[in-house]
Design an enzyme around this catalytic site. Structure first.
Site, PDB file in Angstrom:
ATOM      1  N   ARG A 105      -7.414   2.477  14.397  1.00 38.84           N
ATOM      2  CA  ARG A 105      -8.360   1.371  14.178  1.00 38.84           C
ATOM      3  C   ARG A 105      -8.313   0.378  15.337  1.00 38.84           C
ATOM      4  O   ARG A 105      -9.340  -0.215  15.701  1.00 38.84           O
ATOM      5  CB  ARG A 105      -8.083   0.672  12.850  1.00 38.84           C
ATOM      6  CG  ARG A 105      -9.125  -0.387  12.495  1.00 38.84           C
ATOM      7  CD  ARG A 105      -8.962  -0.923  11.096  1.00 38.84           C
ATOM      8  NE  ARG A 105      -9.537  -0.048  10.085  1.00 38.84           N
ATOM      9  CZ  ARG A 105     -10.762  -0.191   9.567  1.00 38.84           C
ATOM     10  NH1 ARG A 105     -11.562  -1.154  10.008  1.00 38.84           N
ATOM     11  NH2 ARG A 105     -11.193   0.633   8.631  1.00 38.84           N
ATOM     12  N   GLU A 120       0.831  -1.203   0.000  1.00 38.29           N
ATOM     13  CA  GLU A 120       0.000   0.000   0.000  1.00 38.29           C
ATOM     14  C   GLU A 120       0.864   1.252   0.000  1.00 38.29           C
ATOM     15  O   GLU A 120       0.602   2.197  -0.731  1.00 38.29           O
ATOM     16  CB  GLU A 120      -0.928  -0.003   1.214  1.00 38.29           C
ATOM     17  CG  GLU A 120      -1.883   1.166   1.242  1.00 38.29           C
ATOM     18  CD  GLU A 120      -2.898   1.069   2.372  1.00 38.29           C
ATOM     19  OE1 GLU A 120      -3.581   2.080   2.614  1.00 38.29           O
ATOM     20  OE2 GLU A 120      -3.005   0.001   3.003  1.00 38.29           O
ATOM     21  N   GLU A 167     -10.604  -8.358   4.858  1.00 38.22           N
ATOM     22  CA  GLU A 167      -9.952  -8.285   6.171  1.00 38.22           C
ATOM     23  C   GLU A 167     -10.733  -8.902   7.325  1.00 38.22           C
ATOM     24  O   GLU A 167     -10.128  -9.516   8.209  1.00 38.22           O
ATOM     25  CB  GLU A 167      -9.661  -6.814   6.501  1.00 38.22           C
ATOM     26  CG  GLU A 167      -8.681  -6.159   5.559  1.00 38.22           C
ATOM     27  CD  GLU A 167      -8.542  -4.672   5.829  1.00 38.22           C
ATOM     28  OE1 GLU A 167      -7.505  -4.270   6.385  1.00 38.22           O
ATOM     29  OE2 GLU A 167      -9.483  -3.929   5.491  1.00 38.22           O
TER      30      GLU A 167
END
Length: 1490
Positions: free
Chosen positions: A1036, A958, A1422
């Site tokens: 997160r 990423e 995920e």
């Protein structure tokens, strides 16, 4: 001032792997280490030791101890060394830096060899895919893989370069004894000379995408290929098995892949595809499914009811039938499963899901072996000739007789003998060793003989290990029960030895001669009194017992001019027992932590007459426990006081220090003791005849049944779709299974392109004093060098997201080992790598921080700080009202992405306007484009980034991929030539970062009824040396620290630790799994302290629909309680809970555990601006449709789903829609493909584009009617000048969370939810384990493609299982370098690590009334990963039972991963108490866990 370790020490045969000054001397070299945080002593090195020894620190030359560098003759991995005097501090110098050494021969030797080999041929001849190849002047430096790929056959992949992943697997066939012998081989380590006179078959040779081989077709159609990079190797392993045995058993099918790895699929669909070729399960003693039908009825194992099923479906027993006809004939099968045959571990005793119907199987072309690629007829008459070719610095010889070999060794004793090349290639590739003369011995018939004598077995020492398996089977039959004990022990050893590809080439001689301290074979050979036969021209023939063969670390009794020709393995005698043991991190294809071979012969009254207890992994060599053996001789076996005395003697034999090289001192000692205890138990129970098969005995070992699986195939959609929802294969599957799919390094070479190699820091933190490239730039083929001075400005050197805090090239200082300093450019990869090793870097070391605990103690944090509060201003008051307040610490390690395709990029400079095309294996084309433009000093519109596909990503590409692509762009601009680079596995792992380790200190208030009251937690993650995405990841984690439980009062805080390891980054789950692990850890510990079932505690605290999370988001469509109850019923959870508890009551040495773990995972980027996507749709005259969108394909099936969405929306077949690539000149300003949101975002953008086109085509549909084809519609619209292209766009509505603002918009668009049940069994004496069964149920809305979504669930679960159980990243304490840099040291789950029974289902029958996504589907990439933690918590459940039996009532705080070491040491007992090792002052563990 310190020299870079790339420089050699004169006369040493290896370079110093960390930074010290040195002097040239014929005498011992005294080296004074710099004083650092480590307390170390000076070391004396002796030049006459073996070239790859690693000395330990000591004041005395006599006390030098060497640490293990290689594995079982294969890879540089774990270390095993034992000090003879533990009072000294010792430090291992290094594992394997890219040292560069040579074994030179004199001019006289060269002349003598030339004379001897004057009659040898220099022409290498073989067949490649049935085409003859004749090489007049072969390149002596290349492997078989490098040659194959140089011909344009790029299907065979480079995954690791050490024979550990199987991506490079090819078939090698030879004509032996009048028949074709077929073997799977790792082409990445096979020397080219090894295929002379043989037939090499690659994936391209057996089929193509229009006419695939049945192996290719079945793997493709049964969804066994996702990213596709590993697929060609997997195809060839199965194909090789079928060449040897067209009707294999299921066990043989599973075994054929023990040398292959896949990171995407979770293995289940590949196994299912392979078993369509199988007949029976292959269990020893026969399979109950091999019985004739009438026998089955007679035994009560069949029934007369039958029903017709579609071709290719399974029998009623839930497993594939061995007689399946894959033509179109239906068949009759029983409607219910036959009962088990009664054998222990019958394959019918663990049905996948007896409550569910069997899955359907596609219709395949029949497998007809006669149609396979034929073995070339001319090779049947091929007579090998002695070969000699090469250059003055690298020469290969291939004698064909023993006499020729002995003459070569007499002239050149330093010549490197090569059998399987499994270790030689590691030395060449990773240690930079150049063997001036190498001798391939694989084609000498005299070294492959087999003889059964009256006393035992005599084998040629160069027989391959796979052939040896067959010989040992024969020996067991020949010598019967009485005499076959050594052969049975060796068979057991071999079947856990490496992978099939390695066993197909490795030899006993190689394994013995390399003298690895953890060789699997040597302990058994030593214990059985085996001998080696050695021959030389001058010394004649001699014999040596294995027990006398090893003289020191990597030092043997073999004279330099001698070779091992035979191995003599005696048969056992009456009253003799022989057994072998091994414990590793992974069951298959793994080196031992500790292994052992044991033999005892008992006389009358069970008196010990002979005893051999031999261990690997406990000393610098394979070693006998002499004190224990001396104690036991003459004693009565079976008496308790004798056992106690033996254990005390073992303590004296193996007194490991806390800082022992290789670490794990307590575990290694406990294994040594436990192995003996197992042997004692087995001998005692069998000699007295007191044991039955089902007794709970210490020596019982964990075994696996044949694996199986079940998927609920009912599609949870409204049934109105023609395409969406169907389980269609991946659109590129057939290209992937045939090797046609192109990855970055498969792109055709430009005539003037350069290959780049990174020059990386070897220090964790240091000032750069000097970089000297002069020697490197003078080397052959080298074109240039790039570093920070080649950028347009100092500012252009900075990059990073979201903080621009990292440099492409180090300037003055390095902050981690593996940080790029420069980039060497050359005409070939080999030349570039050699030159990179020649770059000299001088450092001045600085203090370094590695662990989260060190960072916290030194207040080393990034500025990023986040918190979430819910009624959290008065936490003291909340805790005061709670009945109980508990505190604890949760810790979990990181995880390497281990995508099979490493980071790769190619930058193509163009001569106009600064334009450049960048091809990159990246999830983030726009960021790749942005930084390529920045470093080349042009606007973004001059740079196009293109991504066809990736061989896996998982978040690791990423941001981190940008580093390599930008460096390639810098080089391409400077050199004005195309520049390519694909990182080797060790480079990738050292530079690219991984999942963040996490640490949390939590405090929870709870009432007597189990209701949670308050949570207060500090959460830390190890960010590494730059921030990268660490801030968002810790955010997160904070948002998922509640998992699925309502907690009224919450105050959680998150910090990112700044350390001197590589910069950690995104990984599937992005902090969510870490947050939920913290949650389930405190839930488990709270339940234990409340003496309450953790299941009950969970149910009490479940969120309810409409409640708010701790970040104030209302929960809509919350289905976790429903999923939880459904899976409990469907998987018989309550009954299995009772069965597990009952099992544990009656078993001390094996324990079972059961866990049910729920999850909710928020779907959206937490950075609001990323929640957007674009798409471009073109319709051409012929009705074909070209689709482009902003997402990238990395194996997750995104392109397949998007093509299905477009086909559904436009009313065409899937075949009408094509995606060429993802490129920044077709869809601009893309978000990275991440966050499980890509289908949502890009799917809606595509729908938006299709809606526009449909509106334009509406008049033509009305005019031409409903049956009009897209070709007719497009043609009519074109002639009316209607635009048949549309640009679609979408942004996620309603979201927009603001940190610190309790009244902000929702953080997530919705939650994907699920639950998983795992059942495990552990061996409390070793920590070995298996997952017996896993059931997963997910709410993923209305699936777009059921098969792809199930593949994502399976792959994520197994990846999560690896995260929480076996994947452990370790750094070397003495130099801060990453130790686990390849598949040899870093273990991901393999084919036989998956749950034995693996069952999946999707939530159905709910309205999803608030779900506003494309086709009402949900993100699935995920969320299932955390479900793998069910295996961890099932292990915890089993460990608790073991601790209870041992009288340990203390709270179990189990950290992740639950490796065999952690499992064993948590199962405290008398043995772990004996094995305990106390650390001395300033003594540290060998490894660092950051």
């Amino acid at each position: 001032m310190i020299l870079d370790p790339r420089q050699s020490v004169a006369g040493m045969g290896h370079r110093l792997p960390t930074s010290w000054t040195h002097v040239h001397s014929e005498h011992p070299t005294r080296i004074q280490l710099p004083r650092t945080a480590l307390s170390v002593q000076p070391i004396t090195l002796w030049p006459d030791h073996l070239p790859h020894a690693r000395p330990l620190l000591s004041d005395k030359p006599s006390d030098i101890v060497y640490a293990l560098v290689s594995s079982t003759g294969m890879r540089g991995n774990l270390f095993a060394a034992l000090s003879t005097d533990p009072s000294y501090d010792r430090v291992l110098l290094h594992q394997h830096d890219n040292q560069h050494t040579s074994t030179m021969v004199t001019a006289d030797t060269q002349a003598a060899l030339a004379a001897l080999t004057a009659t040898y041929t220099s022409t290498l001849s073989f067949y490649l895919n049935a085409q003859r190849v004749s090489l007049e002047v072969p390149d002596p430096t290349i492997t078989l893989l490098e040659y194959i790929r140089s011909t344009g056959l790029t299907g065979t992949k480079l995954g690791c370069a050490e024979g550990g992943c199987g991506a490079c697997t090819v078939l090698v066939q030879s004509w032996e004894d009048g028949k074709v012998v077929s073997k799977s081989v790792n082409a990445c380590i096979a020397p080219l000379i090894s295929v002379d006179g043989k037939h090499v078959v690659t994936v391209e040779g057996i089929g193509n995408s229009t006419a695939p081989h049945p192996v290719q077709e079945r793997i493709a159609k049964m969804h066994g290929s996702q990213c596709g990079f590993c697929t060609p190797g997997i195809v060839m392993s199965l194909y090789a098995l079928l060449q040897q045995n067209p009707e294999p058993t299921e066990a043989e099918v599973e075994e054929c892949w023990d040398g292959n790895l896949c990171r995407c699929t979770g293995y289940r669909p590949i196994l299912d595809a392979g078993k369509t070729f199988a007949t029976g399960c292959g269990r020893a003693g026969g399979c109950c499914r091999d019985q004739k039908k009438e026998d089955a009825h007679a035994n009560g194992n069949g029934n007369g009811d039958s029903t017709t099923v579609k071709n290719g479906e399974v029998d009623g027993d839930g497993l594939l039938d061995g007689e399946i006809d894959f033509t179109s004939k239906p068949k009759k099968v029983p409607t219910t499963a036959p009962s088990p045959c009664g054998k222990t571990n019958c394959c019918r005793t663990t049905p996948s899901n007896p409550k569910q119907p069997p899955p359907s199987t596609p219709t395949f072309a029949p497998y007809e072996p006669s149609k396979d690629l034929a073995f070339p007829a001319k090779l049947k008459s091929f007579t090998p000739s002695a070969l000699a070719f090469g250059t003055p610095t690298r020469r290969w010889l291939r004698p064909t007789t023993l006499d020729e070999l002995l003459k070569i060794k007499a002239i050149c004793p330093s010549a490197k003998i090569v059998g399987g090349s499994s270790e030689v290639q590691i030395e060449t590739k990773f240690k930079g060793v150049n063997f001036a003369v190498s001798v391939y011995t694989g084609d000498i018939p005299e070294l492959r003989t087999v003889e059964f004598t009256e006393d035992g077995l005599v084998i040629g020492a160069n027989i391959t290990l796979s052939s040896l398996e067959g010989v040992l089977d024969e020996a067991c039959e020949h010598f019967a029960e009485k005499g076959s004990a050594p052969y049975r022990a060796l068979l057991k050893t071999l079947r856990g030895f490496a992978g099939r590809q390695i066993r197909n080439v490795a030899t006993p001689a190689g394994n013995i001669a390399t003298a690895s301290p953890i060789s699997d074979l040597n302990p058994v050979l030593m214990a059985t009194g085996s001998k080696v036969v050695m021959e030389s021209v001058n010394g004649g023939t001699s014999e040596c017992y294995i027990r006398d063969f090893f003289k020191g670390y990597r030092s043997t009794a073999l004279e330099p001019e001698a070779v091992i020709t035979k191995l003599v393995i005696p048969a056992s005698k009456g009253g003799e027992w022989v057994q072998s043991y091994k414990q590793a991190k992974r069951k298959d294809d793994d080196i031992a932590i500790v292994n052992a071979g044991m033999r005892v012969r008992l006389g009358g009254g069970y008196v010990v007459e002979e005893i051999d207890l031999c261990y690997g992994g406990m000393a610098p060599t394979t070693v006998a426990s002499k004190k224990t053996m001396a104690f036991l001789k003459g004693k009565v076996w079976g008496e308790k006081d004798v056992l106690e005395g033996a254990m005390k003697s073992l303590e004296e034999d193996f007194n490991l220090p806390f800082g022992v090289p290789g670490g794990m001192p307590i575990y290694r000692k406990s294994l040594a003791f436990s192995f003996f205890f197992k042997f004692w138990s087995e001998v005692t129970t069998t000699m007295t005849g007191t044991a039955s098969e089902d007794d709970d005995l210490p020596h019982a070992e964990i075994t696996r049944n044949i694996s199986a699986g079940w998927r609920d195939e009912e599609i949870p959609n409204d049934g109105n779709n023609a395409i969406v929802g169907k389980p269609l294969p991946h659109v590129a599957a057939l290209k992937q299974v045939t090797g046609e799919a192109q990855y970055i390094d498969d792109l055709p070479r430009f005539s003037n392109e350069l290959y780049g190699c990174l020059v990386l820091s070897t220090k964790a933190h240091a000032k750069i004093v000097r970089v000297d490239t002069d020697a490197a730039l003078d080397m052959s083929g080298v074109a240039g060098y790039v570093d920070h001075t080649d950028l347009p400005s100092p500012e252009a050197n900075w990059w990073g997201a979201p903080r621009c805090d990292e440099v492409f090239f180090a300037v003055d200082e390095v902050f981690c080992a593996g940080q790029p300093i420069g980039f060497i450019l050359a005409d070939t990869k080999a030349h570039a790598q050699a030159a990179a090793r020649a770059v000299v870097v001088e450092y001045e070391e600085l203090p370094a921080i590695f662990t989260m605990e060190e960072a916290i103690a030194q207040d080393s944090f990034f500025a990023h700080y986040r918190f979430i509060k819910r009624d959290g201003d008065d936490m003291d008051g909340a805790f005061a009202k709670a009945d109980h307040v508990f505190e604890g610490v949760a810790r979990m390690g990181g995880q390497e992405h281990f995508y099979l395709e490493t980071n790769a990029a190619m930058a193509v400079w163009k001569p106009e306007d600064g334009e450049m095309d960048v091809y990159s294996s990246t999830q983030n084309p726009t960021e790749t484009q942005t930084y390529a433009a920045k470093v080349t000093g042009v606007p973004a519109n001059r740079v196009v980034c293109k991504v066809k596909r990736m061989g896996g990503g998982f978040g690791g590409k990423e941001t981190r991929s940008v580093q390599l692509s930008s460096i390639c762009a810098i080089a391409a601009k400077k050199m004005k030539r195309p520049v390519r680079c694909m990182l080797d596995r060790d480079e990738d792992m050292a530079t690219s970062g991984q999942r963040h380790p996490f640490l949390s200190r939590w405090k929870v208030g709870v009432n007597n009824d189990g209701k949670l009251v308050a949570l207060d937690a500090d959460v830390f993650c190890n960010g590494g040396w730059t921030q990268d995405l660490s801030g968002a990841i810790v955010e997160r984690a904070l948002s998922h620290i509640d998992n699925v439980y309502y907690i009224p009062h919450v105050n959680v805080r998150g910090r990112v630790c700044k350390t001197n390891i590589h910069s950690n980054t995104a990984f599937r789950g992005f902090g969510g799994p870490q947050g939920m692990f913290i949650c389930e850890s405190y839930m488990s510990e709270i339940a234990d302290q409340l003496n309450m079932s953790v299941d009950k505690l969970r149910e009490i605290n479940f969120y309810k629909e409409g409640q708010k999370t701790h970040f104030n988001q209302v929960l809509e469509d919350f289905h976790v309680p429903q999923i939880y109850e459904q899976i409990k019923v469907e998987a018989d959870y309550d009954e299995r809970r009772k069965a597990v508890d009952e099992f544990n009551k009656t078993h001390r040495w094996r324990k079972r555990g059961l866990a049910l773990i729920p999850t909710k995972f928020g779907i959206s980027f937490t950075a609001l601006f990323l929640n957007q996507a674009g798409a471009l749709v073109h319709i051409y005259h012929d009705g074909s449709i070209l689709l482009a969108h902003g997402g990238t394909e990395m194996g997750q099936g995104l392109h397949t789903k998007m093509c299905m969405v477009a086909a559904e929306e436009l009313g065409v077949t899937l075949e009408n829609v094509h995606i060429s690539e993802t490129a920044t000149n077709t869809v601009a300003n893309t978000s990275s493909t991440a966050a499980s949101a890509s289908s949502d975002l890009n799917g809606m953008a595509i729908k938006n584009a299709c809606d526009q086109i449909n509106e334009r085509l509406k008049p033509y549909r009305e005019k031409l009617g409903p049956d009009a084809t897209m070709k007719q519609l497009a043609t009519a619209a074109y002639f009316d000048r209607v635009n048949l292209s549309a640009n679609g766009f979408y942004k996620t509505p309603t979201i927009g969370y603001e940190w610190g603002n309790e009244n902000s918009k929702p953080m997530f668009f919705y939650f994907t939810q699920g639950a998983a049940i795992a059942e495990v069994e552990i061996d409390t004496l070793t920590g070995d384990w298996k997952c017996e069964r896993a059931d997963v149920k997910m709410d993923i809305g209305r699936t777009i493609n059921q098969a792809i979504d199930y593949g994502q669930i399976e792959g994520a679960f197994v990846q999560g299982m690896g995260l929480f159980t076996m994947e452990e990243s370790l750094w070397l304490r003495h130099n801060g370098n990453l130790f686990t840099k390849g598949p040899g040291a870093y273990k991901i789950p393999g084919f036989r690590d998956v749950p034995v029974s693996f069952n999946l289902s999707m939530l159905k029958g709910v309205p999803w009334k608030n779900l506003r996504t494309i086709q009402r589907s949900k993100g699935v990439g995920e969320p299932p990963l955390f479900m793998g933690s069910a295996v961890f918590f099932a292990m915890r459940d089993a460990i608790k039972s073991a601790r209870k039996d041992a009288g340990n009532t203390g709270l179990l705080a189990l950290h992740s991963p639950a490796t065999p070491e952690r499992i064993r040491l948590a199962c405290t007992d008398e043995i772990t108490e004996r094995a305990h090792v106390n650390a001395k002052e300033k003594e540290h563990n060998w490894f660092i866990q950051p």
